[in-house]
Design a protein around this motif. Sequence first.
Motif, PDB file in Angstrom:
ATOM      1  N   PHE A 196      38.804  -3.067  12.144  1.00  0.00           N
ATOM      2  CA  PHE A 196      39.030  -1.597  12.411  1.00  0.00           C
ATOM      3  C   PHE A 196      40.398  -1.109  13.091  1.00  0.00           C
ATOM      4  N   ARG A 200      37.217   4.358  17.390  1.00  0.00           N
ATOM      5  CA  ARG A 200      36.373   5.276  16.811  1.00  0.00           C
ATOM      6  C   ARG A 200      35.746   4.822  15.668  1.00  0.00           C
ATOM      7  N   ASP A 201      36.605   4.291  14.725  1.00  0.00           N
ATOM      8  CA  ASP A 201      36.173   3.612  13.437  1.00  0.00           C
ATOM      9  C   ASP A 201      34.954   2.493  13.510  1.00  0.00           C
ATOM     10  N   ASN A 204      31.704   4.361  14.982  1.00  0.00           N
ATOM     11  CA  ASN A 204      30.998   5.017  13.770  1.00  0.00           C
ATOM     12  C   ASN A 204      30.159   4.220  12.872  1.00  0.00           C
ATOM     13  N   TRP A 205      30.990   2.854  12.537  1.00  0.00           N
ATOM     14  CA  TRP A 205      30.354   1.762  11.845  1.00  0.00           C
ATOM     15  C   TRP A 205      29.013   1.155  12.569  1.00  0.00           C
TER      16      TRP A 205
END
Length: 291
Positions: A196, A200-201, A204-205
């Motif tokens: 990532f 944040r990514d 979220n995942w």
Amino acid sequence: MFIHNASAFLSAPLDVKALKEELKRHTDIYFRRVNKFVLLALIGAHRCARDQRIRPETAVYLATEHGNLGDTESVLFQIYRQHCLPMPYNFINTMANTASFYVAQGLNLNGRNLSVSSQNLSFERALELLKADMDLGAVQSALAGSVDEATASESRFQEKSGLAMDLVKQVDRSCWLHLKCEREGALGEVKTIRSFRGKRDGLNWLKANGREFIRPAVLSFGIAVGPEEREAWKKAVRPDGEFDYVRECGSLNATTACGVATFIGRRQAGHLIHVNKNFQDRYVILQVQCC
């Protein structure tokens, strides 16, 4: 990718003579003129290959954060302090990829042979390459390891870490996994390895996929993930526990391979979610499930 064996060799810094004696416990082959880094790789790989049916076409993926520290420092000292040409033996052994060659030679392997280094994510990058090769059908079995020497130079260590060397436990490390495409007889499985661009990514995942984790699920972190960040990841995963392998190993140079090999070696049921990052805040999430 299914894990069929795991080995974690962690030791207080040893000299070449002591490492050669340790290697004799695992193989009768005599290796001439090998250095400390090569010996560590051989010890870890042979420990992992013990009692395993290692096919000749098995690939080798060797990850390292720093490579051959001892000989590299010697060569630089000879060039810049002594103002002379380096000794040929020291110069040749600065190439860390010779270690993966010796591993293949010692185990009679003729498959793919790669050495990988990527700041703080070396083992993860090696697993990503291995997964791509397995998905393409190019590799059916592999030995994937992470090898590093304890820091040899006190001044170099203090410059990098900002800590006094006598305050931090230094270890020589060689941690390996034997992986195959086959599930039968496996101890665990690498379910997912994902990269990532930022936290944040990754969060979220995890929030979107966390319900799929087999419980109990434990969370572990690489050394670069700080205390405040860890709390954010824990909220996203809501783990059943935390596996702090860095503290258990007692060393700042413990890496992802140490955590995975130790987790698999304990034969615990459940799921390991490992979060790591480099100094550019690129994150990798690794999921390992015990079979």
